[in-house]
Motif scaffolding. Structure first.
Motif, PDB file in Angstrom:
ATOM      1  N   ASP A   1      -7.799 -27.640  -5.109  1.00 49.27           N
ATOM      2  CA  ASP A   1      -8.579 -27.122  -3.973  1.00 49.27           C
ATOM      3  C   ASP A   1     -10.001 -26.762  -4.394  1.00 49.27           C
ATOM      4  O   ASP A   1     -10.709 -26.071  -3.688  1.00 49.27           O
ATOM      5  N   ARG A   2     -10.398 -27.242  -5.591  1.00 48.54           N
ATOM      6  CA  ARG A   2     -11.772 -26.950  -6.032  1.00 48.54           C
ATOM      7  C   ARG A   2     -12.666 -28.136  -5.720  1.00 48.54           C
ATOM      8  O   ARG A   2     -12.308 -29.284  -5.936  1.00 48.54           O
ATOM      9  N   ARG A   3     -13.856 -27.803  -5.239  1.00 44.81           N
ATOM     10  CA  ARG A   3     -14.783 -28.835  -4.809  1.00 44.81           C
ATOM     11  C   ARG A   3     -15.893 -28.994  -5.850  1.00 44.81           C
ATOM     12  O   ARG A   3     -16.558 -28.024  -6.219  1.00 44.81           O
ATOM     13  N   THR A   4     -16.062 -30.228  -6.317  1.00 40.96           N
ATOM     14  CA  THR A   4     -17.113 -30.536  -7.282  1.00 40.96           C
ATOM     15  C   THR A   4     -18.427 -30.774  -6.543  1.00 40.96           C
ATOM     16  O   THR A   4     -18.455 -31.510  -5.564  1.00 40.96           O
ATOM     17  N   VAL A   5     -19.495 -30.135  -7.027  1.00 44.39           N
ATOM     18  CA  VAL A   5     -20.805 -30.420  -6.432  1.00 44.39           C
ATOM     19  C   VAL A   5     -21.684 -31.217  -7.388  1.00 44.39           C
ATOM     20  O   VAL A   5     -22.605 -31.913  -6.968  1.00 44.39           O
ATOM     21  N   ALA A   6     -21.408 -31.132  -8.674  1.00 42.86           N
ATOM     22  CA  ALA A   6     -22.198 -31.901  -9.638  1.00 42.86           C
ATOM     23  C   ALA A   6     -21.318 -32.182 -10.852  1.00 42.86           C
ATOM     24  O   ALA A   6     -20.421 -31.410 -11.181  1.00 42.86           O
TER      25      ALA A   6
ATOM     26  N   ASP B   1     -23.542 -38.462  -9.309  1.00 45.78           N
ATOM     27  CA  ASP B   1     -23.274 -37.988  -7.948  1.00 45.78           C
ATOM     28  C   ASP B   1     -21.821 -38.272  -7.589  1.00 45.78           C
ATOM     29  O   ASP B   1     -21.157 -39.105  -8.216  1.00 45.78           O
ATOM     30  N   LEU B   2     -21.353 -37.592  -6.556  1.00 45.60           N
ATOM     31  CA  LEU B   2     -19.995 -37.832  -6.067  1.00 45.60           C
ATOM     32  C   LEU B   2     -19.817 -39.310  -5.756  1.00 45.60           C
ATOM     33  O   LEU B   2     -20.708 -39.953  -5.204  1.00 45.60           O
ATOM     34  N   GLY B   3     -18.673 -39.857  -6.162  1.00 45.33           N
ATOM     35  CA  GLY B   3     -18.362 -41.245  -5.844  1.00 45.33           C
ATOM     36  C   GLY B   3     -18.922 -42.256  -6.818  1.00 45.33           C
ATOM     37  O   GLY B   3     -18.497 -43.417  -6.825  1.00 45.33           O
ATOM     38  N   GLU B   4     -19.837 -41.849  -7.669  1.00 44.47           N
ATOM     39  CA  GLU B   4     -20.434 -42.826  -8.592  1.00 44.47           C
ATOM     40  C   GLU B   4     -19.441 -43.207  -9.692  1.00 44.47           C
ATOM     41  O   GLU B   4     -18.522 -42.454 -10.026  1.00 44.47           O
ATOM     42  N   VAL B   5     -19.715 -44.362 -10.296  1.00 47.28           N
ATOM     43  CA  VAL B   5     -18.831 -44.888 -11.342  1.00 47.28           C
ATOM     44  C   VAL B   5     -19.214 -44.254 -12.681  1.00 47.28           C
ATOM     45  O   VAL B   5     -20.364 -44.359 -13.115  1.00 47.28           O
ATOM     46  N   SER B   6     -18.245 -43.598 -13.328  1.00 48.31           N
ATOM     47  CA  SER B   6     -18.525 -42.988 -14.630  1.00 48.31           C
ATOM     48  C   SER B   6     -18.080 -43.885 -15.774  1.00 48.31           C
ATOM     49  O   SER B   6     -18.656 -43.847 -16.849  1.00 48.31           O
ATOM     50  N   VAL B   7     -17.034 -44.674 -15.558  1.00 49.15           N
ATOM     51  CA  VAL B   7     -16.523 -45.515 -16.634  1.00 49.15           C
ATOM     52  C   VAL B   7     -15.949 -46.808 -16.058  1.00 49.15           C
ATOM     53  O   VAL B   7     -15.380 -46.810 -14.960  1.00 49.15           O
ATOM     54  N   VAL B   8     -16.153 -47.904 -16.793  1.00 49.03           N
ATOM     55  CA  VAL B   8     -15.606 -49.205 -16.404  1.00 49.03           C
ATOM     56  C   VAL B   8     -14.872 -49.796 -17.600  1.00 49.03           C
ATOM     57  O   VAL B   8     -15.410 -49.798 -18.714  1.00 49.03           O
TER      58      VAL B   8
ATOM     59  N   ILE C   1      -6.435 -49.127 -22.706  1.00 51.58           N
ATOM     60  CA  ILE C   1      -7.812 -48.807 -23.130  1.00 51.58           C
ATOM     61  C   ILE C   1      -8.309 -47.537 -22.427  1.00 51.58           C
ATOM     62  O   ILE C   1      -8.826 -46.622 -23.082  1.00 51.58           O
ATOM     63  N   ILE C   2      -8.130 -47.445 -21.127  1.00 55.33           N
ATOM     64  CA  ILE C   2      -8.684 -46.261 -20.452  1.00 55.33           C
ATOM     65  C   ILE C   2      -7.924 -44.997 -20.876  1.00 55.33           C
ATOM     66  O   ILE C   2      -8.528 -43.945 -21.103  1.00 55.33           O
ATOM     67  N   ASP C   3      -6.611 -45.111 -21.034  1.00 53.36           N
ATOM     68  CA  ASP C   3      -5.845 -43.924 -21.453  1.00 53.36           C
ATOM     69  C   ASP C   3      -6.249 -43.475 -22.853  1.00 53.36           C
ATOM     70  O   ASP C   3      -6.407 -42.279 -23.125  1.00 53.36           O
ATOM     71  N   THR C   4      -6.406 -44.425 -23.754  1.00 50.75           N
ATOM     72  CA  THR C   4      -6.734 -44.082 -25.136  1.00 50.75           C
ATOM     73  C   THR C   4      -8.186 -43.609 -25.240  1.00 50.75           C
ATOM     74  O   THR C   4      -8.504 -42.701 -26.017  1.00 50.75           O
ATOM     75  N   LEU C   5      -9.047 -44.222 -24.440  1.00 49.81           N
ATOM     76  CA  LEU C   5     -10.449 -43.782 -24.409  1.00 49.81           C
ATOM     77  C   LEU C   5     -10.523 -42.292 -24.087  1.00 49.81           C
ATOM     78  O   LEU C   5     -11.249 -41.527 -24.727  1.00 49.81           O
ATOM     79  N   LYS C   6      -9.738 -41.880 -23.119  1.00 55.21           N
ATOM     80  CA  LYS C   6      -9.754 -40.458 -22.732  1.00 55.21           C
ATOM     81  C   LYS C   6      -9.265 -39.556 -23.865  1.00 55.21           C
ATOM     82  O   LYS C   6      -9.604 -38.384 -23.917  1.00 55.21           O
ATOM     83  N   GLU C   7      -8.444 -40.103 -24.760  1.00 57.39           N
ATOM     84  CA  GLU C   7      -7.916 -39.289 -25.853  1.00 57.39           C
ATOM     85  C   GLU C   7      -8.850 -39.210 -27.047  1.00 57.39           C
ATOM     86  O   GLU C   7      -8.939 -38.177 -27.693  1.00 57.39           O
ATOM     87  N   VAL C   8      -9.493 -40.306 -27.379  1.00 61.53           N
ATOM     88  CA  VAL C   8     -10.167 -40.348 -28.687  1.00 61.53           C
ATOM     89  C   VAL C   8     -11.684 -40.476 -28.632  1.00 61.53           C
ATOM     90  O   VAL C   8     -12.339 -40.267 -29.651  1.00 61.53           O
ATOM     91  N   VAL C   9     -12.237 -40.838 -27.496  1.00 69.47           N
ATOM     92  CA  VAL C   9     -13.678 -41.059 -27.465  1.00 69.47           C
ATOM     93  C   VAL C   9     -14.374 -39.733 -27.131  1.00 69.47           C
ATOM     94  O   VAL C   9     -14.074 -39.117 -26.106  1.00 69.47           O
ATOM     95  N   PRO C  10     -15.271 -39.272 -28.021  1.00 65.95           N
ATOM     96  CA  PRO C  10     -15.888 -37.963 -27.800  1.00 65.95           C
ATOM     97  C   PRO C  10     -16.939 -37.991 -26.693  1.00 65.95           C
ATOM     98  O   PRO C  10     -18.137 -38.114 -26.944  1.00 65.95           O
ATOM     99  N   ILE C  11     -16.423 -37.890 -25.485  1.00 67.46           N
ATOM    100  CA  ILE C  11     -17.289 -37.764 -24.308  1.00 67.46           C
ATOM    101  C   ILE C  11     -16.728 -36.605 -23.483  1.00 67.46           C
ATOM    102  O   ILE C  11     -15.526 -36.558 -23.224  1.00 67.46           O
ATOM    103  N   TRP C  12     -17.605 -35.688 -23.133  1.00 68.42           N
ATOM    104  CA  TRP C  12     -17.170 -34.486 -22.413  1.00 68.42           C
ATOM    105  C   TRP C  12     -17.746 -34.491 -21.001  1.00 68.42           C
ATOM    106  O   TRP C  12     -18.875 -34.943 -20.786  1.00 68.42           O
ATOM    107  N   LYS C  13     -16.956 -33.961 -20.110  1.00 61.48           N
ATOM    108  CA  LYS C  13     -17.352 -33.893 -18.708  1.00 61.48           C
ATOM    109  C   LYS C  13     -17.567 -32.441 -18.344  1.00 61.48           C
ATOM    110  O   LYS C  13     -16.712 -31.593 -18.633  1.00 61.48           O
ATOM    111  N   GLN C  14     -18.706 -32.135 -17.757  1.00 65.12           N
ATOM    112  CA  GLN C  14     -18.913 -30.778 -17.272  1.00 65.12           C
ATOM    113  C   GLN C  14     -18.915 -30.774 -15.751  1.00 65.12           C
ATOM    114  O   GLN C  14     -19.765 -31.393 -15.112  1.00 65.12           O
ATOM    115  N   GLU C  15     -17.960 -30.074 -15.206  1.00 67.73           N
ATOM    116  CA  GLU C  15     -17.863 -29.905 -13.759  1.00 67.73           C
ATOM    117  C   GLU C  15     -18.732 -28.734 -13.337  1.00 67.73           C
ATOM    118  O   GLU C  15     -18.737 -27.691 -13.986  1.00 67.73           O
TER     119      GLU C  15
END
Lengths: 284, 139
Positions: B39-44, B84-91, B109-123
């Motif tokens: 129920d949390r809304r992302t603005v950025a 922005d909302l709806g934009e593509v972050s990863v392909v 690839i996408i599952d393992t990328l999320k585990e090992v690739v050092p990229i952080w998301k700030q909500e």
């Protein structure tokens, strides 16, 4: 005029050998400390060696060779403050010193640059007590205005110099320094100091929450050379308490590879802290 | 093709790029910026990477995927910076002779990328709170 007092009558019981005679880079520790005080700006350096015992003569000789005045006590001083009193009595003639630098003789890290810096800072803080501080720990030498130093004589018999410093707590100025200026009492202390002094400085890149907590994207730490990732974790936790909860959980990358605690770090290692999540979703 | 970029990702061009006459199947996964988490809304939303290590880990993913499946062409792109909302972050786009392998390789690839690739998301949430997320390292 600036004078330094080096009480050097202790018995080195925990070192297992006369620690003031241990050679550091080819010079006995006491000689090294005397030279650092002289070269850093002390006009007179007064050393108080033991009254007797097997090492007294050698300590006195090493201090003299380094340019100190040596005041041999008639009876073995019971406490460090007794040695300081003895030295103060010798200095209490015209022209009296304006400042007293006070350090034990067993501070292997003491160097002329630090002494010079403290002397410079004392000009900016007239009448104050200066204490070099590394990562929150106070070290040596302390700088006492003569008017405060002479009160060592007035201290009750059973209390030490620290009491005098505490009594003037509001006049203390802490001077941050980049290396520990602690005395060494045990072989382990000395080993630790040697590893710090001969160690390496490494940069650790920070990302995400670690970067935010530290307020910067890279931090520098001193480590023995070589070190392990476990050493790095300890150093980070000691040095940056704000990062503690993060460092404990963070993975460490060495040369762009996740590394376990036993992994070796060298001076050229590329290091990064890979912080864990702050909670949240498991979805893309 | 491995890339970390601060620019908007043209996912159709990436899909096109992995097509091949030798492939019978192309599978493209897009990660996009979601507005609601529970129920949390992302603005950025902002991504930060350790670029040298992230590229290296992504290249390892490509090598491992090619070892496991008969991959013909492969592309992994991650966007960093503010999205922005709806934009593509990863392909992740994979072509293989058959669809089973293309699906499996893409998902791995996408599952393992999320585990090992050092990229952080700030909500940044609607209530003004912010939170760093690195899904792979979640407890």
């Amino acid at each position: 005029m600036i004078a330094a007092i080096v009480p050097a009558a202790g018995r080195s019981t925990r070192m297992g050998q006369p620690k003031l005679l241990i050679e550091i880079e080819g010079t006995p520790m006491i000689g090294r400390v005397v030279a650092a005080l002289h070269d850093g700006g002390a006009d007179r350096v007064v050393v108080v060696p033991p009254a007797d015992g097997p090492d007294a003569a050698a300590i006195a000789a090493a201090a003299l060779a380094a340019g100190a005045e040596v005041v041999v006590p008639e009876v073995q001083p019971a406490e460090m403050r007794d040695s300081v009193e003895l030295a103060l009595a010798v200095l209490d003639v015209d022209p009296r010193p304006d400042l007293i630098l006070l350090t034990p003789g067993d501070v292997p890290g003491l160097h002329a640059d630090l002494v010079d810096r403290l002397v410079g800072e004392s000009a900016a803080h007239p009448g104050r007590i200066l204490v070099p501080t590394h990562e929150g720990r106070r070290g040596h030498p302390i700088v006492l205005p003569w008017e405060i130093a002479v009160h060592v004589r007035d201290l009750p018999e059973d209390v030490g110099i620290n009491r005098l410093v505490e009594a003037h707590a509001d006049q203390i100025v802490e001077i941050p320094v980049d290396l520990e200026m602690d005395d060494v009492d045990t072989p382990a202390d000395l080993d630790r100091w040697r590893s710090l002094a001969t160690g390496m400085t490494v940069q650790v890149r920070l990302f995400a929450i670690a970067r935010e907590k530290a307020g910067r994207s890279e931090i520098e730490v001193n480590l023995p050379d070589p070190a392990t990732v476990a050493d790095l974790r300890r150093a980070l936790a000691d040095r940056f308490p704000d990062l503690d909860s993060v460092t404990l959980g963070a993975m460490i990358a060495v040369d762009e590879e996740y590394a376990g605690d036993a992994a070796i770090i060298g001076p050229a290692s590329r290091l990064a802290m890979i912080p864990p999540v702050s909670g949240g979703s498991d979805e893309a | 093709m491995i890339e970390i970029t601060e620019s908007a990702i043209d996912h159709a061009a990436i899909t096109d790029r992995v097509r091949s006459n030798r492939a019978g199947a192309v599978c493209t996964f897009l990660g996009t910026v979601r507005e609601l988490t529970g129920d949390r809304r992302t603005v950025a939303l902002s991504y930060e990477s350790y670029p040298e290590m992230a590229l290296r880990k992504m290249a390892e993913l490509e090598a491992e995927a090619r070892r496991r499946w008969p991959v013909i062409e492969l592309a992994i792109l991650h966007r960093i910076g503010d999205l922005d909302l709806g934009e593509v972050s990863v392909v992740v786009a994979v072509s293989c002779p058959h669809r089973g392998d293309a699906f499996d390789a893409c998902r791995w690839i996408i599952d393992t990328l999320k585990e090992v690739v050092p990229i952080w998301k700030q909500e940044t949430w609607e209530d003004g709170g912010t939170e760093w997320i690195h899904p792979g390292l979640a407890p």
